[in-house]
Design an enzyme around this catalytic site. Structure first.
Site, PDB file in Angstrom:
ATOM      1  N   GLU B  60     108.401  55.629 120.699  1.00  0.00           N
ATOM      2  CA  GLU B  60     109.008  55.379 119.207  1.00  0.00           C
ATOM      3  C   GLU B  60     108.979  56.491 119.148  1.00  0.00           C
ATOM      4  O   GLU B  60     110.625  57.114 118.445  1.00  0.00           O
ATOM      5  CB  GLU B  60     108.026  54.156 118.841  1.00  0.00           C
ATOM      6  CG  GLU B  60     107.834  53.179 118.857  1.00  0.00           C
ATOM      7  CD  GLU B  60     106.739  52.988 120.599  1.00  0.00           C
ATOM      8  OE1 GLU B  60     105.926  53.961 120.700  1.00  0.00           O
ATOM      9  OE2 GLU B  60     106.592  51.425 120.073  1.00  0.00           O
ATOM     10  N   HIS B 129     102.956  42.866 114.326  1.00  0.00           N
ATOM     11  CA  HIS B 129     104.091  42.489 114.210  1.00  0.00           C
ATOM     12  C   HIS B 129     103.667  42.176 112.940  1.00  0.00           C
ATOM     13  O   HIS B 129     105.145  41.278 113.848  1.00  0.00           O
ATOM     14  CB  HIS B 129     103.954  41.751 115.220  1.00  0.00           C
ATOM     15  CG  HIS B 129     104.099  42.054 116.700  1.00  0.00           C
ATOM     16  ND1 HIS B 129     102.760  42.488 117.357  1.00  0.00           N
ATOM     17  CD2 HIS B 129     105.043  42.447 117.876  1.00  0.00           C
ATOM     18  CE1 HIS B 129     103.174  43.274 118.241  1.00  0.00           C
ATOM     19  NE2 HIS B 129     104.226  42.980 118.892  1.00  0.00           N
TER      20      HIS B 129
END
Lengths: 364, 325
Positions: B60, B129
């Protein structure tokens, strides 16, 4: 010494039992045939447990699940840790947890959306399931560093995949491990894919194992579907780490037969022919061939093994599904050690609302 | 006009802009052949090739940091971080770098990029998530944060973001990715960044929401209407910089304001909205500002997530509180 003999920079890979169950006698480790049989049985349970989880998800009885299908021998490496050693898992480690003795019902319960499923892992020196890719190697370095600083001869084995090696924290962990000579065994299960992205897009290095050289310690590339190679490499890595010879990296070459998780369809990004090409390298097939050549496995016996596995797995499913639901209050009592008065108010508000509306029964 | 869901609407916005402007490129994990884990970039690699729709290594920080470099190098990157929980791995690049590049270079290096992040809870997903860390971003000057609540805005906000000239974090409410289908014009249009919208008019109270919570707010307003309460619903659309004027004039009109968000209460955007309303509409208020939010505790796994998340019932309970104040 295997780590010296099989140099990843020269492209050497350790294989002891080939896909047809033939053993390279010169490299044969001190693993008895009885122990191998036992491992075969546990890996069979692992496979059934894994497939069952997939089915449960499809039936809406479990959440997203990351299967280990194809990686059973690599996962079985967790069986070789000593009781004082630490196991630091990623989310694709249900097999390793099972080998370590985490109850299957608890593993299921966790993936059914209930954190309490993994209560008890601390007794087994297992860290919580890490969902953020690549974050846990640092924790493993820290845990094993603590062992070193406290003069305790325990090591930490950390599990991660090929994708994780692209994260910055993988570099940080390897570097700290090298600098401080921590007793860490880095277990990279290179299953060739990070969801859809193939291994070649993660790194231009010829191997992941060779990365250890850059951090000043040793790495080895092994065939991760070969339980003998897994055992031999783990044994040497753990002994080196334990005796202060530094961290070790084992790259276990394996192949993810299934999807990344229940949320994706590999047909979208992987040719079926590639899967077929890898199927003969199944870690269980070679064990059957090997044991069968010793008269220690037959098709009839396989039925017995599978029957027992089925009973064990069904019992775990029943236990997981009959576990009492967590109460809404559970949300409020696990984040902070001390009482948090504002959060207490938030809890009271929720409980009052549930009482008022429908007793909470149909709220969730 | 075709009826699209939010996933297809974002896809269409990307497609049209890529057609028009060859500098637009997509980078991220699984954005290519897989078309993204939520299929938002489905078909785009096939159409524009692997030089413009690029699968990256799993990092990321790598994605966000190189997106900044790509922008400096003259491209307009649309970078995907797969889930909001993984944003933290890119936070140095977001907060310390892309947010400050314009200022650090005194305008020489504006960073025109879009960082796409599937956002929020309610999809029975694993840990990391289901979170909503927008307040972290709103507290970072230089970062623009948007979140659509419907397919029309999804396309218009994406188109605007691609032409915005500053880094835009585009939060995608994954719970309603496919829940709503609406008419989405194929032709070029922008939904202006920095403008909220009243999605339902009302006179008795104001509900401010964004993303998936807009639907809950509208449900609550519907139920309240049955009891004779007229609730105005404002879809914030841009979380930062925030459209204070729309909120304040609505608060002045209705005298009661409720904010709802999935994120924890403390330090949440609700607090910021309340502060602005107290600053500028204090004398018009008939009741304190009410916040219906997630709790100051870690988002639980999905057996408990429905209890954690705000919903129409909780909004109605909050509304009663301020209506009966």
């Amino acid at each position: 010494m295997l780590f010296d003999r099989f140099d990843p920079l020269k492209g050497e890979k350790l294989e002891i039992m080939d896909k047809d169950g033939r053993v390279n006698e010169e490299l044969r480790p001190d693993l008895s045939d009885e122990r191998i049989k036992e491992l075969y049985v546990r890996m069979s349970v692992m496979r059934l447990a894994d497939r069952t989880a997939l089915n449960l998800q499809r039936e809406g009885r479990m959440g997203t699940y990351a299967p280990v299908y194809g990686q059973e021998a690599s996962q079985a490496s967790a069986a070789f840790l000593e009781s004082g050693d630490w196991l630091v898992p990623s989310y694709r480690e249900s097999g390793a947890l099972l080998m370590r003795g985490v109850p299957l019902s608890g593993i299921y319960r966790y993936w059914m959306g209930d954190e309490r499923g993994l209560i008890g892992i601390k007794d087994l020196r297992v860290l919580p399931v890490e969902v953020v890719v690549g974050s846990q190697p640092l924790h493993a370095v820290g845990v094993s560093w603590a062992m070193k600083l406290r003069g305790i001869k325990s090591i930490a084995a950390v599990y991660f995949g090929d994708g994780a090696t692209s994260e910055g924290s993988f570099h940080e962990a390897m570097n700290f491990a090298g600098v401080f000579g921590t007793p860490t065994v880095f277990v990279c299960q290179n299953n060739q894919f990070a969801i859809s992205v193939p291994r070649r897009v993660q790194t231009r290095s010829k191997s992941i194992a060779q990365k250890a050289n850059a951090y000043g310690f040793k790495g080895i590339q092994i065939y991760g579907n070969d339980i003998m190679a897994v055992y031999a490499a783990m044994k040497e890595a753990m002994s080196d780490a334990r005796e202060g010879r530094g961290p070790r990296l084992i790259e276990m070459l394996t192949y993810r037969f299934g999807p990344h998780t229940t949320a994706d369809d590999p047909a979208k990004y992987r040719d079926a022919s590639e899967l077929e090409k890898n199927k003969p390298f199944d870690p269980l097939i070679r064990l059957r061939l090997y044991l069968s050549s010793l008269g220690m496995w037959s098709e009839e016996e396989e039925y017995e093994i599978m029957d027992a596995a089925k009973t064990e797995v069904e019992k775990a499913v029943a236990e997981a599904e009959s576990a009492p639901k967590p109460s809404p209050s559970d949300i409020f009592h696990n984040t902070w050690k001390r009482e948090h008065t504002y959060l207490k108010r938030q809890e009271s508000e929720l409980l009052a609302l549930l009482q008022e509306t429908d007793g909470g029964a149909s709220h969730a | 006009m075709p009826k699209l869901n939010i996933v297809s609407a974002i896809n269409l916005a990307l497609d049209r802009e890529m057609e028009k402007n060859e500098r637009v490129v997509i980078i991220g994990e699984d954005v290519g052949r897989e078309g993204g884990v939520f299929r938002v970039t489905d078909g785009l690699q096939g159409k524009y090739g692997p030089e413009r729709v690029i699968d990256t290594p799993l990092s990321e920080g790598g994605i966000a940091g190189t997106a900044l470099g790509l922008a400096v190098g003259g491209l307009i990157p649309v970078a995907e971080i797969q889930f909001e929980g993984f944003m933290y791995l890119a936070l140095d690049q977001i907060a310390n770098q892309m947010a400050r590049y314009r200022s650090r270079s005194r305008g020489q290096y504006p960073i025109n990029l879009v960082l796409r992040l599937p956002w929020g809870g309610g999809i029975r997903a694993p840990e990391h998530h289901s979170d909503s860390p927008e307040a972290v971003l709103a507290n970072t000057p230089g970062i623009t944060v948007v979140q659509p609540s419907n397919p029309y805005d999804a396309k218009g906000l994406m188109t605007a973001a691609l032409r915005y000239g500053d880094p835009v974090i585009y939060c995608e409410p994954k719970r309603i990715y496919r829940a709503i289908k609406a008419e989405v014009p194929d032709e070029d249009y922008e939904v202006p960044i920095g403008k909220a919208a009243a999605v339902r008019e009302g006179t008795d109270m104001t509900i401010v929401a964004w993303g998936a919570m807009v639907r809950e707010a509208l449900r609550a307003a519907e139920e309240l209407a049955a009891d004779g309460v007229s609730a105005e619903v404002i879809d914030l659309r841009t979380i930062s910089p925030m459209d204070s004027d729309t909120i304040i004039s609505s608060a002045k009109k209705t005298g009661r304001l409720l904010v709802t968000h999935e994120a924890p209460k403390t330090g949440g955007i609700g607090a910021e909205i309340a502060a602005r309303v107290y600053e500028e509409a204090f004398t018009s208020l008939l009741a304190p500002v009410e916040r219906v939010t997630g709790y100051d505790a870690v988002m639980p796994l999905f057996k408990l997530e429905d209890y954690y998340l705000p919903n129409a019932k909780k909004i109605i309970a909050g509304a009663r509180k301020i209506l009966n104040y």
